[in-house]
Scaffold this motif. Structure first.
Motif, PDB file in Angstrom:
ATOM      1  N   PRO A 400       0.838  -1.209   0.000  1.00  0.00           N
ATOM      2  CA  PRO A 400       0.000   0.000   0.000  1.00  0.00           C
ATOM      3  C   PRO A 400       0.869   1.253   0.000  1.00  0.00           C
ATOM      4  CG  PRO A 400       0.071  -0.976   2.187  1.00  0.00           C
ATOM      5  CD  PRO A 400       0.750  -1.952   1.273  1.00  0.00           C
ATOM      6  N   LYS A 401       0.289   2.335  -0.503  1.00  0.00           N
ATOM      7  CA  LYS A 401       1.044   3.583  -0.593  1.00  0.00           C
ATOM      8  C   LYS A 401       1.184   4.205   0.796  1.00  0.00           C
ATOM      9  CE  LYS A 401       1.192   8.075  -2.919  1.00  0.00           C
ATOM     10  NZ  LYS A 401       2.619   7.902  -3.250  1.00  0.00           N
ATOM     11  N   ARG A 462      -3.091  11.772  10.808  1.00  0.00           N
ATOM     12  CA  ARG A 462      -3.610  10.712   9.939  1.00  0.00           C
ATOM     13  C   ARG A 462      -2.480   9.942   9.251  1.00  0.00           C
ATOM     14  NH1 ARG A 462      -6.034  12.666   5.823  1.00  0.00           N
ATOM     15  NH2 ARG A 462      -5.449  14.847   6.144  1.00  0.00           N
ATOM     16  N   PRO A 463      -1.640   9.259  10.025  1.00  0.00           N
ATOM     17  CA  PRO A 463      -0.489   8.558   9.434  1.00  0.00           C
ATOM     18  C   PRO A 463      -0.908   7.326   8.642  1.00  0.00           C
ATOM     19  CG  PRO A 463      -0.690   7.988  11.754  1.00  0.00           C
ATOM     20  CD  PRO A 463      -1.709   9.068  11.492  1.00  0.00           C
ATOM     21  N   LEU A 488      -2.287   0.347  21.285  1.00  0.00           N
ATOM     22  CA  LEU A 488      -1.655   1.168  20.260  1.00  0.00           C
ATOM     23  C   LEU A 488      -2.136   0.761  18.870  1.00  0.00           C
ATOM     24  CD1 LEU A 488       0.381   3.339  19.451  1.00  0.00           C
ATOM     25  CD2 LEU A 488       2.156   1.568  19.425  1.00  0.00           C
ATOM     26  N   VAL A 489      -2.204  -0.538  18.618  1.00  0.00           N
ATOM     27  CA  VAL A 489      -2.677  -1.010  17.309  1.00  0.00           C
ATOM     28  C   VAL A 489      -4.102  -0.534  17.059  1.00  0.00           C
ATOM     29  CG1 VAL A 489      -3.255  -3.054  15.949  1.00  0.00           C
ATOM     30  CG2 VAL A 489      -1.143  -3.007  17.305  1.00  0.00           C
ATOM     31  N   LYS A 490      -4.924  -0.587  18.087  1.00  0.00           N
ATOM     32  CA  LYS A 490      -6.315  -0.134  17.943  1.00  0.00           C
ATOM     33  C   LYS A 490      -6.372   1.368  17.715  1.00  0.00           C
ATOM     34  CE  LYS A 490     -10.808  -0.230  20.286  1.00  0.00           C
ATOM     35  NZ  LYS A 490     -11.540  -0.664  21.503  1.00  0.00           N
ATOM     36  N   GLY A 493      -5.775   3.017  14.130  1.00  0.00           N
ATOM     37  CA  GLY A 493      -6.813   3.027  13.107  1.00  0.00           C
ATOM     38  C   GLY A 493      -6.382   2.277  11.862  1.00  0.00           C
ATOM     39  N   GLN A 494      -6.405   2.952  10.704  1.00  0.00           N
ATOM     40  CA  GLN A 494      -6.058   2.319   9.430  1.00  0.00           C
ATOM     41  C   GLN A 494      -4.552   2.264   9.184  1.00  0.00           C
ATOM     42  OE1 GLN A 494      -8.431   0.797   7.532  1.00  0.00           O
ATOM     43  NE2 GLN A 494      -9.686   1.355   9.315  1.00  0.00           N
TER      44      GLN A 494
END
Length: 609
Positions: A400-401, A462-463, A488-490, A493-494
């Motif tokens: 993914p970019k 929004r990383p 942290l993973v939660k 987000g995306q």
């Protein structure tokens, strides 16, 4: 002997000072004990000698409050003018003199430290600067900090700025006593609540109780109550208790200090200050050599630590008491010269140091000192050998970019972020580092400081990728670590989360009890990453399995056994950039020549290299 306070008189410092009590030689003796304790502590001979600083704080709170309350026409400009004449000339000479001496004879680390810390010291904010830099009191402020000891001068100066405003606003003695008492209790509460030794020991808010307890007993009604109710012989157990504490306590390894012990020490010191004059200890505290030491205690405190560093054991070839006697003798000589030729002339005899000319002279001297930080040449930046860092390449088309990368971690990551920022910029990525010295983790005792800001940072930035460098504070049980990493993973987000394992560190007393917990983090991370939204990058490929200062003929790790040096940070950056290019599209594998020698390696964060 009696405990009656001496009769009032006036002080002639030719400055319009208010009526005050006559000079009390016993208090000079207490100053002498305080500075002797500090010197022996820094020389490695008295584990609790640092408590001499606390005695200084209590004495300062007592004497300044006594002076303020006796000034029936309290003028803040006049008060602050006297403080400036008393403290600034010696400090200005020290700042310029030590910086030049460090430039001429010190190490590059020491010079970087002087130039980085000097402006904050000049502004009386050294303690907060050192805390922000994660420079701990108990490790002697880290390598090379010739001005590190001036954190305590900053605390006192902040008190001198703020406390007179309180006294002026309240005026009534009972109100001042109430403010000092409540303020000291509030300060104690903050110390117990915050708990972390370096933070609470050097923070103004968490050390204010020492100054305020001195201020409390300076209120005449409180002082009279103590003299009426407490028998004079109590000075003996008080002094004995202080002596025992100085012999037995061991800084951060004595948790009782931060659970009320420092408050008890300050309270005992406050009682001793009130009771000592006229007591059975008066003659001993007024002993001429001890009084003399007290009379030069300010300048001696200023000079001793730079002398200890610039005339260190390696430079002199001495050790033990022979080295201690040498550096103490040099410090004493410089302190006497400072008092005779700088402090006393400006304080007592220089008419130009008062009024409008004094204000002009102060502004001019501030400008001269400020120019020092600009004029003195910085040490040359370390040159990175780019040949060992790989080559450039095309824009990655893998996965993914990615365009925005959030980088997290503690003070290790702060240093790594410097070359990483240069490299990611060259490669077309936008990097935001929230690495924090003395924090930055998502698990362990400092995690909540991170969590207070992290959700907002993620929402705003929004990383696409979140990189978490495991911190040296990722302590806890396996369940606690797993909960922090899953959180942290939660929260990401995306964004894809990349966990980077911690560099191996050199075991020391501070980390010894947590090494097993830190070693477990890699296993816990892999369990968390098994869900697919995170991945673990093994930084052992960069650092090796154990702490190694030198790798392939290059110094890659600091002498503190924890942080990276420029060569190691560059190797890490090249490795991480390759890892990003292997996993994400839009990442240009740029040549190291574009980022490796762009000035970041001169940053003062790279100490001990």
């Amino acid at each position: 002997m009696t405990n009656a306070p001496p009769a009032p008189s006036t002080v002639d410092d030719r400055s319009g000072a208010p009526a005050t009590r006559p000079h009390i030689p016993e208090l000079d003796g207490l100053r002498g004990l305080a500075i002797a304790g500090v010197l022996l502590f820094h020389a490695g001979h008295l584990s609790g000698g640092f408590l001499g600083v606390d005695l200084f704080f209590v004495l300062s709170g007592y004497l300044i409050t006594d002076l303020l309350l006796r000034d029936r026409q309290l003028s803040l400009p006049r008060f602050w003018g006297r403080r400036i004449r008393r403290l600034w000339p010696a400090l200005a000479v020290l700042l310029v003199g030590v910086t030049l001496l460090t430039w001429a004879f010190g190490t590059p680390d020491q010079l970087r430290g002087a130039l980085a810390d000097g402006p904050w010291t000049q502004l009386n904010l050294a303690n907060w600067h050192l805390l922000a830099e994660s420079a701990g009191y108990w490790d002697r402020f880290g390598p090379g900090r010739v001005f590190g000891h001036l954190w305590s001068i900053a605390v006192e100066e902040q008190f001198y700025l703020l406390w007179p405003l309180v006294v002026l606003a309240l005026r009534r003695e009972r109100a001042v006593a109430l403010a000092a008492g409540l303020g000291s209790v509030l300060s104690l509460g903050l110390m117990v609540l915050l708990a972390e030794p370096d933070r609470v020991y050097t923070g103004t808010d968490t050390r204010a109780f020492s100054l305020l307890l001195g201020a409390l007993v300076a209120v005449p009604a409180v002082r009279r109550w103590v003299l009426r109710r407490v028998p004079s012989w109590v000075v003996l157990p008080l002094l004995a208790g202080l002596a025992v504490s100085w012999l037995l306590v061991d800084g951060e390894h004595s948790p009782i200090l931060f659970q009320g012990g420092l408050f008890a020490h300050a309270a005992a010191a406050a009682l001793l200050i009130v009771l000592a004059p006229g007591s059975v200890l008066a003659r001993g505290l007024a002993w001429r050599p001890l009084r003399g030491l007290g009379l030069i205690s300010y300048s001696l405190y200023l000079w001793h630590w730079p002398v200890f560093l610039l005339l260190g054991k390696e430079q002199t070839g001495l050790d033990g008491w022979a080295w201690t006697l040498l550096v103490c003798a040099v410090s004493l000589a410089l302190a006497v010269l400072s008092k005779v030729f700088v402090e006393d002339p400006v304080r007592f005899r220089a008419s130009w140091a008062r009024g409008h000319t004094g204000l002009v002279a102060f502004a001019a001297s501030m400008a001269v000192v400020a120019l020092t930080w600009i004029a003195v040449p910085r040490p040359a930046a370390a040159v990175i050998d780019t040949g060992a860092l790989g080559g450039g390449g095309a824009v990655s088309a893998n996965g993914p970019k990615a365009s925005r990368v959030l980088f997290m971690g503690d003070s290790i990551a702060v240093g790594l972020a410097l070359p990483l920022a240069a490299a990611t910029k060259a490669s077309g990525l936008t990097l935001k580092s929230v690495a924090a010295a003395g924090g930055g983790g998502v698990v362990g005792p400092l995690a909540e400081m991170t969590w207070a800001e992290l959700p907002g940072t993620i929402a705003e930035f929004r990383p696409d990728v979140l990189i978490y460098q495991v911190t040296t504070y990722d302590w806890g049980s396996a369940a606690e670590q797993r909960a922090g990493y899953e959180r942290l993973v939660k929260a990401a987000g995306q964004a894809k989360v990349l966990f980077v394992t911690m560099p191996p560190i050199k075991p020391d007393e501070f980390y010894a009890a947590h090494l097993d917990e830190l070693a477990r983090t890699a296993t816990v991370l892999r369990e968390v990453a098994a869900g697919g939204r995170a991945e673990v990058l093994d930084a052992g490929q960069v650092w090796g399995a154990t702490y190694q200062r030198d790798r392939e003929g290059k110094v890659e790790r600091s002498t503190d056994g924890i942080h990276a040096c420029p060569a190691g940070a560059a190797r890490f950056t090249a490795w991480l950039l390759d890892a990003l290019a292997a996993r994400f599209s839009g990442v240009t594998k740029v040549s190291p020549e574009t980022w490796a020698n762009t000035g970041w390696s001169a940053d003062q964060h790279f100490k001990g290299c």
